[in-house]
Design a protein around this motif. Structure first.
Motif, PDB file in Angstrom:
ATOM      1  N   GLN A   1       0.812  -1.444  -0.083  1.00 16.11           N
ATOM      2  CA  GLN A   1       0.049  -0.098  -0.011  1.00 16.11           C
ATOM      3  C   GLN A   1       0.968   1.154  -0.053  1.00 16.11           C
ATOM      4  O   GLN A   1       0.557   2.276  -0.763  1.00 16.11           O
ATOM      5  CB  GLN A   1      -0.992   0.062   1.206  1.00 16.11           C
ATOM      6  N   GLY A   2       1.925   1.147   0.607  1.00 17.89           N
ATOM      7  CA  GLY A   2       2.807   2.183   0.775  1.00 17.89           C
ATOM      8  C   GLY A   2       4.100   2.189   0.008  1.00 17.89           C
ATOM      9  O   GLY A   2       4.042   1.273  -0.884  1.00 17.89           O
ATOM     10  N   ILE A   3       4.984   2.919   0.334  1.00 17.83           N
ATOM     11  CA  ILE A   3       6.289   2.886  -0.332  1.00 17.83           C
ATOM     12  C   ILE A   3       7.200   1.904   0.459  1.00 17.83           C
ATOM     13  O   ILE A   3       7.589   2.359   1.608  1.00 17.83           O
ATOM     14  CB  ILE A   3       6.886   4.040  -0.694  1.00 17.83           C
ATOM     15  N   SER A   4       7.759   0.943   0.120  1.00 21.13           N
ATOM     16  CA  SER A   4       8.713   0.248   0.808  1.00 21.13           C
ATOM     17  C   SER A   4      10.124   1.002   0.986  1.00 21.13           C
ATOM     18  O   SER A   4      10.740   1.388  -0.025  1.00 21.13           O
ATOM     19  CB  SER A   4       9.128  -1.045   0.015  1.00 21.13           C
ATOM     20  N   ARG A   5      10.568   0.930   2.259  1.00 25.23           N
ATOM     21  CA  ARG A   5      12.020   1.715   2.480  1.00 25.23           C
ATOM     22  C   ARG A   5      13.277   0.822   1.776  1.00 25.23           C
ATOM     23  O   ARG A   5      14.275   1.425   1.493  1.00 25.23           O
ATOM     24  CB  ARG A   5      12.086   1.761   3.964  1.00 25.23           C
ATOM     25  N   HIS A   6      12.989  -0.525   1.553  1.00 28.06           N
ATOM     26  CA  HIS A   6      13.905  -1.344   0.713  1.00 28.06           C
ATOM     27  C   HIS A   6      14.393  -0.548  -0.615  1.00 28.06           C
ATOM     28  O   HIS A   6      15.342  -0.909  -1.106  1.00 28.06           O
ATOM     29  CB  HIS A   6      13.434  -2.590   0.611  1.00 28.06           C
ATOM     30  N   LEU A   7      13.394   0.333  -1.186  1.00 21.24           N
ATOM     31  CA  LEU A   7      13.778   0.734  -2.284  1.00 21.24           C
ATOM     32  C   LEU A   7      14.958   1.845  -2.288  1.00 21.24           C
ATOM     33  O   LEU A   7      15.596   2.250  -3.137  1.00 21.24           O
ATOM     34  CB  LEU A   7      12.571   1.571  -2.937  1.00 21.24           C
ATOM     35  N   PHE A   8      15.135   2.462  -0.883  1.00 22.94           N
ATOM     36  CA  PHE A   8      16.171   3.532  -0.916  1.00 22.94           C
ATOM     37  C   PHE A   8      17.335   3.151  -0.263  1.00 22.94           C
ATOM     38  O   PHE A   8      17.531   3.467   0.637  1.00 22.94           O
ATOM     39  CB  PHE A   8      15.349   4.607  -0.106  1.00 22.94           C
ATOM     40  N   SER A   9      18.249   2.187  -1.095  1.00 19.95           N
ATOM     41  CA  SER A   9      19.430   1.766  -0.425  1.00 19.95           C
ATOM     42  C   SER A   9      20.501   2.705  -0.765  1.00 19.95           C
ATOM     43  O   SER A   9      21.762   2.620   0.042  1.00 19.95           O
ATOM     44  CB  SER A   9      19.737   0.612  -0.890  1.00 19.95           C
TER      45      SER A   9
ATOM     46  N   ASN B   1      -3.420   6.584  -5.951  1.00 24.38           N
ATOM     47  CA  ASN B   1      -4.720   5.872  -5.844  1.00 24.38           C
ATOM     48  C   ASN B   1      -4.952   5.371  -4.579  1.00 24.38           C
ATOM     49  O   ASN B   1      -5.940   4.723  -4.242  1.00 24.38           O
ATOM     50  CB  ASN B   1      -4.738   4.716  -6.779  1.00 24.38           C
ATOM     51  N   ASN B   2      -4.007   5.891  -3.356  1.00 19.06           N
ATOM     52  CA  ASN B   2      -4.389   5.213  -2.030  1.00 19.06           C
ATOM     53  C   ASN B   2      -3.566   6.110  -1.011  1.00 19.06           C
ATOM     54  O   ASN B   2      -2.462   6.729  -1.579  1.00 19.06           O
ATOM     55  CB  ASN B   2      -4.021   3.836  -1.634  1.00 19.06           C
ATOM     56  N   GLY B   3      -4.024   6.341   0.076  1.00 18.71           N
ATOM     57  CA  GLY B   3      -3.788   7.359   1.242  1.00 18.71           C
ATOM     58  C   GLY B   3      -2.523   7.160   1.548  1.00 18.71           C
ATOM     59  O   GLY B   3      -1.667   7.870   1.950  1.00 18.71           O
ATOM     60  N   THR B   4      -2.223   5.695   1.650  1.00 16.81           N
ATOM     61  CA  THR B   4      -0.698   5.355   2.450  1.00 16.81           C
ATOM     62  C   THR B   4       0.440   5.906   1.447  1.00 16.81           C
ATOM     63  O   THR B   4       1.417   6.210   1.787  1.00 16.81           O
ATOM     64  CB  THR B   4      -0.494   3.758   2.871  1.00 16.81           C
ATOM     65  N   LEU B   5       0.056   5.559   0.008  1.00 20.50           N
ATOM     66  CA  LEU B   5       1.127   5.817  -0.926  1.00 20.50           C
ATOM     67  C   LEU B   5       1.320   7.307  -0.877  1.00 20.50           C
ATOM     68  O   LEU B   5       2.741   7.869  -0.969  1.00 20.50           O
ATOM     69  CB  LEU B   5       0.650   5.255  -2.192  1.00 20.50           C
TER      70      LEU B   5
END
Length: 328
Positions: free
Chosen positions: A117-125, A168-172
């Motif tokens: 639903q949100g943005i995974s912090r794994h993307l920000f290495s 399309n979603n609030g968490t994102l």
């Protein structure tokens, strides 16, 4: 092209970075302009955009991440009375893996999946991953409601500097607001029907976002628009001030003439003291002159304040005659 379309095209031409940066940007593109569907029990992914340059951008990103293993399709969709749309499609054979690698979905051991639903912090290495996620989101879903007017157009433009990202979603949307804040880009979020909008209204912050995504020509255009609007607004303020002063001057002159004519039709201006009589004659002979010019025409010459004082006296005398029923 609109201002926002040109800025997106410019952002799509910037350097793509390494694997981590490419993954972050591709994830943002999928989350903002991607359309997922199931075909023959396989996931299908299409990126839909009005930016033709997106295909070459995604091709470069996929090339870094998957070499020649990820084949893309490209099609142009012309719609009557609407903007042209471009579709960048991923092969169903690799779609699930791409979505998992970009942390759009979480794969289970049995092959099932669920969407983040949100943005995974794994993307920000790396430190640049956040920047490239913003670039992807900008290309994928940004809209700048900014009208650039011709420099010779003096009409006031009521539109502000509004940049928004639609999710399309609030968490994102909330997570993306936090990513922006890492760069000092503070935004607000609102709900619009079933969508969530992250928006920025401050002119300098909009310019900072454009600079961050590499839309340098858009930054220059916007800075020029700042200057043009300031000059245009200053000219409008001056014109409004001049018009207001002119209106006041005309109204004052009409009142003076009305008072003089009323005095003349009742008791006669000859009944006035000599200094006021002279001014009445001068005003009747020069109904459109300014107080400065009337002061110079007096013998001896007076100051503007002196003329104004005498004219107020004439108005007061006329008012007194009205109250007394036509007598001095």
């Amino acid at each position: 092209m609109s201002f926002s379309s040109e800025a997106k095209a410019e952002a799509a031409a910037t350097d793509i970075g390494g694997e981590a940066e490419c993954r972050a940007e591709l994830s943002a593109l999928i989350r903002t302009c991607g359309q997922l569907s199931v075909e023959n029990k396989k996931l299908s992914l299409v990126l839909v955009t009005e930016i033709e340059q997106l295909f070459s951008r995604v091709e470069k990103l996929a090339g870094v991440l998957y070499a020649n293993e990820c084949k893309l399709s490209f099609s142009k969709e012309e719609r009557p009375n609407k903007a042209v749309r471009y579709n960048v499609g991923f092969s169903p054979d690799v779609t699930k893996q791409v979505l998992a690698d970009c942390f759009v979905i979480r794969l289970d051991t049995d092959g099932s999946f669920e969407q983040y639903q949100g943005i995974s912090r794994h993307l920000f290495s790396t430190t640049d991953c956040s920047k490239h996620f913003i670039i992807g989101a900008f290309i994928g879903c940004a809209s700048a409601n900014i009208v650039i007017k011709d420099i010779n157009n003096l009409s006031k433009h009521t539109g502000g500097y509004h940049l928004e990202f639609v999710f399309n979603n609030g968490t994102l949307a909330s997570d993306f607001g936090h990513v922006l804040s890492e760069f000092g880009l503070y935004s607000k979020t609102m709900r619009r029907k079933n969508l969530y909008v992250v928006y920025i209204k401050e002119a300098e912050l909009v310019s900072d976002v454009l600079a961050l995504v590499g839309a340098n020509n858009a930054v220059l255009t916007l800075q020029n628009e700042f200057a043009v609007r300031e000059v245009r607004n200053k000219l409008n303020r001056q014109l409004n001030c001049m018009n207001a002063n002119l209106t006041k001057m005309v109204e004052a002159s009409l009142k003076q003439l009305e008072s003089i004519e009323y005095i003349n039709s009742t008791v006669g201006i000859e009944a006035l003291p000599e200094n006021l009589y002279e001014l009445c004659m001068l005003r009747l002979a020069n109904p459109e002159e300014t107080l400065d010019n009337l002061a110079k025409l007096m013998t001896p010459a007076l100051t503007k304040s002196g003329i104004n004082h005498r004219l107020r006296k004439i108005n007061k005398i006329a008012e007194g005659i009205r109250k007394k029923g036509g007598v001095l």
